[in-house]
Design an enzyme around this catalytic site. Structure first.
Site, PDB file in Angstrom:
ATOM      1  N   SER A 203      -8.950  14.068  -1.213  1.00  0.00           N
ATOM      2  CA  SER A 203      -7.813  13.714  -0.355  1.00  0.00           C
ATOM      3  C   SER A 203      -6.838  12.749  -1.039  1.00  0.00           C
ATOM      4  O   SER A 203      -5.768  12.459  -0.511  1.00  0.00           O
ATOM      5  CB  SER A 203      -8.309  13.103   0.956  1.00  0.00           C
ATOM      6  OG  SER A 203      -8.952  11.878   0.702  1.00  0.00           O
TER       7      SER A 203
ATOM      8  N   HIS B  72      -3.079  14.477  -3.573  1.00  0.00           N
ATOM      9  CA  HIS B  72      -1.693  14.847  -3.256  1.00  0.00           C
ATOM     10  C   HIS B  72      -0.706  13.754  -3.642  1.00  0.00           C
ATOM     11  O   HIS B  72       0.491  13.982  -3.696  1.00  0.00           O
ATOM     12  CB  HIS B  72      -1.548  15.212  -1.765  1.00  0.00           C
ATOM     13  CG  HIS B  72      -1.378  14.035  -0.861  1.00  0.00           C
ATOM     14  ND1 HIS B  72      -0.244  13.814  -0.128  1.00  0.00           N
ATOM     15  CD2 HIS B  72      -2.195  13.019  -0.603  1.00  0.00           C
ATOM     16  CE1 HIS B  72      -0.384  12.703   0.572  1.00  0.00           C
ATOM     17  NE2 HIS B  72      -1.559  12.204   0.297  1.00  0.00           N
ATOM     18  N   ARG B  73      -1.207  12.559  -3.883  1.00  0.00           N
ATOM     19  CA  ARG B  73      -0.307  11.460  -4.258  1.00  0.00           C
ATOM     20  C   ARG B  73      -0.774  10.665  -5.466  1.00  0.00           C
ATOM     21  O   ARG B  73       0.032  10.014  -6.116  1.00  0.00           O
ATOM     22  CB  ARG B  73      -0.125  10.513  -3.059  1.00  0.00           C
ATOM     23  CG  ARG B  73      -1.403   9.803  -2.668  1.00  0.00           C
ATOM     24  CD  ARG B  73      -1.245   9.041  -1.356  1.00  0.00           C
ATOM     25  NE  ARG B  73      -2.413   8.221  -1.063  1.00  0.00           N
ATOM     26  CZ  ARG B  73      -3.549   8.694  -0.596  1.00  0.00           C
ATOM     27  NH1 ARG B  73      -3.711   9.981  -0.373  1.00  0.00           N
ATOM     28  NH2 ARG B  73      -4.561   7.889  -0.353  1.00  0.00           N
TER      29      ARG B  73
ATOM     30  N   CYS C  83       6.355 -16.619  -3.028  1.00  0.00           N
ATOM     31  CA  CYS C  83       5.117 -15.842  -3.126  1.00  0.00           C
ATOM     32  C   CYS C  83       5.024 -14.926  -1.892  1.00  0.00           C
ATOM     33  O   CYS C  83       5.893 -14.947  -1.028  1.00  0.00           O
ATOM     34  CB  CYS C  83       3.905 -16.761  -3.247  1.00  0.00           C
ATOM     35  SG  CYS C  83       3.417 -17.569  -1.710  1.00  0.00           S
TER      36      CYS C  83
ATOM     37  N   CYS D 160       5.256 -16.728   1.322  1.00  0.00           N
ATOM     38  CA  CYS D 160       6.589 -17.210   1.693  1.00  0.00           C
ATOM     39  C   CYS D 160       7.326 -16.118   2.473  1.00  0.00           C
ATOM     40  O   CYS D 160       8.048 -16.395   3.422  1.00  0.00           O
ATOM     41  CB  CYS D 160       7.417 -17.533   0.453  1.00  0.00           C
ATOM     42  SG  CYS D 160       6.840 -18.927  -0.497  1.00  0.00           S
TER      43      CYS D 160
ATOM     44  N   CYS E  63      -6.218   4.587  15.188  1.00  0.00           N
ATOM     45  CA  CYS E  63      -6.530   6.007  15.137  1.00  0.00           C
ATOM     46  C   CYS E  63      -5.405   6.813  14.514  1.00  0.00           C
ATOM     47  O   CYS E  63      -5.624   7.830  13.902  1.00  0.00           O
ATOM     48  CB  CYS E  63      -6.820   6.526  16.534  1.00  0.00           C
ATOM     49  SG  CYS E  63      -8.371   5.913  17.159  1.00  0.00           S
TER      50      CYS E  63
ATOM     51  N   CYS F 211       5.059 -23.608   2.454  1.00  0.00           N
ATOM     52  CA  CYS F 211       4.176 -22.464   2.168  1.00  0.00           C
ATOM     53  C   CYS F 211       2.742 -22.928   1.914  1.00  0.00           C
ATOM     54  O   CYS F 211       2.507 -23.905   1.196  1.00  0.00           O
ATOM     55  CB  CYS F 211       4.698 -21.681   0.958  1.00  0.00           C
ATOM     56  SG  CYS F 211       3.585 -20.351   0.479  1.00  0.00           S
TER      57      CYS F 211
ATOM     58  N   CYS G  16      -9.560  11.089  21.337  1.00  0.00           N
ATOM     59  CA  CYS G  16      -8.635  10.710  20.257  1.00  0.00           C
ATOM     60  C   CYS G  16      -9.345  10.989  18.935  1.00  0.00           C
ATOM     61  O   CYS G  16     -10.257  11.799  18.879  1.00  0.00           O
ATOM     62  CB  CYS G  16      -8.210   9.256  20.377  1.00  0.00           C
ATOM     63  SG  CYS G  16      -9.553   8.102  20.127  1.00  0.00           S
TER      64      CYS G  16
HETATM   65 ZN   LIG Z   1       4.773 -19.293  -1.137  1.00  0.00          ZN
END
Ligand SMILES: [Zn+2]
Length: 488
Positions: A130, A133-134, A240, A243, A257, A325, A441
């Site tokens: 799977s 494809h990428r 970063c 931040c 899901c 930060c 689901c």
């Molecule tokens: Zn930062």
């Protein structure tokens, strides 16, 4: 039938035998053609150096790149962005690609092609069908192989001159310092917030520029972080990841899901852009700047890509480092020691994704029980609501199920709170008021939330109607009832 099977087997055997012979011949040819160091020649050249007048010897190679590198990199060497200086910088820079998936494959391939000094790859996963494809550097024949080895094999095919360093493990707070410290530039090619914060923190602590990208469904984003990568507390440094995204996205939005869709070229575009930004950074001299004052102020920007929008690319200017930060500001208490000790719980920080558990046992039935209801034609007039996205539903569904995607129910939450619209829109008029409603689901999380919502809306007629979900969703249905169900 048997005859043709035997014949086919015979042919297969013959093909593999011939392929082995061919491989052996190729190996012999490579050995024959590769230059064997001749000890006497070396002696001669040494003695030639000793001579006073080495006029009659072969001229010594006096150019900074090897002979074959001039032809290999010819087309980028003549660009002003790179030039011989940029190429030498590339050659002396060690780059780390974290994640050998949809972003890491194209990023690593272009960096290998461009001739970086060392290319390290971190990933603990193996190649799955799977992925293909990428994740274009892997291949069908390499399913089951470590992604790191598969990607390096691909890159080595492109450019055998680059030294490759495999790290066959996921990045953790414990191994992050020893791995990342060996490199000059880092690419975050992972796909989960937990790793994004860890990678950003270690890059701040070790002062490494970080090229970060992500892609989901038909959208992608790219940002060069910690550029220039100055010390914690320095206002000169670039922001970063913390931040830009101080808080992780809600855990529910990361794993749900409906999760998982991605278009190959979208993640490919982002990976290619990561390689491009990295090459630009290195060629411009980021490595030299790390130990000196930055040449010019870099304005950080976030590049957004949308495959479905009329404006495919948009660039948003970002602020510089946040004064408060957690990782890169002067107020930060983040240290390598703290990181290594494991006291920073990245999984906890990004929210623990536990399975939804809101229904009582009597409100849930198993896939086997629902199959019995169908088979015995019990409860003939019930309604099965499949709340997966339409694309999942279209691939395969239980006979008679009505598709109302969870996202539709969520987005129309307000207009359906009184229950009237939902009844009119999704519940057939022919359904008797006491007929049961079952909800299914993908794995059994969304179905519980929908069941709860339907009850809150009074659709259970005060207990006059059974509303419940199928435990484990379509995954359980495939496991217990119908293993032919195509399932992604
Ligand atoms: Zn930062």
């Amino acid at each position: 039938m048997n005859l043709s099977t035997n014949k086919a087997q015979e042919l297969r055997d013959k093909i593999s035998q011939t392929e082995e012979e061919l491989q052996d011949l190729r190996r012999q040819l490579v050995e024959l053609e590769s230059p064997v160091p001749d000890p006497s020649a070396e002696q001669e050249s040494t003695s030639a150096l000793d001579r006073e007048n080495p006029v009659d010897t072969i001229p010594e190679w006096k150019w900074p790149l090897k002979e074959d590198e001039y032809s290999r990199y010819a087309r980028q060497l003549i660009l002003p962005t790179v030039g011989i200086r940029g190429q030498l910088r590339l050659k002396s820079t060690a780059v780390l690609v974290i994640g050998a998936g949809g972003l890491g494959c194209p990023a690593a391939a272009y960096l290998a092609g461009a001739g970086v000094g060392t290319l390290g790859v971190v990933d603990g996963d193996t190649v799955e069908a799977s992925n293909l494809h990428r994740q274009i550097a892997h291949s069908t024949s390499r399913v089951g192989m470590m992604k790191v080895d598969s990607l390096i094999e691909y890159c080595r095919g492109l450019n055998p001159n680059v030294p490759y360093a495999p790290h066959r493990e996921h990045l953790t707070p414990q191994n992050a310092e020893s791995i990342v410290s060996k490199y000059d530039v880092v690419l975050d090619c992972t796909d989960h917030p937990t790793s994004r914060y860890l990678i950003s923190d270690i890059c701040v602590l070790l002062q490494k520029p970080l090229v970060s990208a992500s892609a989901l469904r038909t959208d992608g984003q790219l940002i060069v972080l910690n550029n220039p990568p100055t010390a914690q507390g320095s206002k000169e440094g670039g922001p970063c990841y913390r931040c830009v995204f101080p808080k992780p996205p809600p855990a529910d939005s990361v794993v749900s899901c409906g999760e998982g869709g991605i278009l190959g070229p979208v993640v490919g575009v982002m990976g290619v852009l990561q390689a491009l930004e990295t090459i630009k950074l290195i060629a411009a001299g980021i490595k030299e700047e790390i130990n000196s004052t930055p040449k010019e102020k870099v304005t950080p920007s976030l590049l957004l890509f949308s495959a479905t929008s009329t404006t495919s690319f948009r660039s948003i200017r970002m602020r510089s480092r946040r004064p408060d930060c957690f990782a890169c500001s002067s107020k930060s208490t983040l240290t390598l020691k703290e990181l290594h000790s494991g006291s920073l719980d990245y999984v906890q920080f990004c929210g623990v994704t536990t399975p939804v558990n809101v229904l009582k046992p009597e409100e849930r039935i198993t896939a086997t029980e629902y199959n019995a209801i169908l088979a015995k034609q019990l409860d003939k007039t019930h309604l099965l609501l499949d709340v997966r996205e339409k694309e999942h539903f279209d691939i395969g569904s239980i006979s008679g199920a009505v598709n109302v995607p969870f996202s539709t129910l969520q987005s129309r939450g307000k207009s359906i709170t009184n229950g009237e619209r939902l009844e009119l829109e999704y519940i057939p008029d022919t359904l008797p008021p006491d007929a049961a409603i079952y909800v299914v689901c993908r794995v059994g999380n969304d179905s519980q939330l929908v069941t709860q919502k339907l009850k809150e809306m009074g659709l259970d007629k005060n207990g006059g109607r059974f509303i419940g979900d199928i435990k484990g969703g379509m995954q359980a249905w495939k496991r217990e009832v119908d293993n032919t169900m195509p399932f992604t």
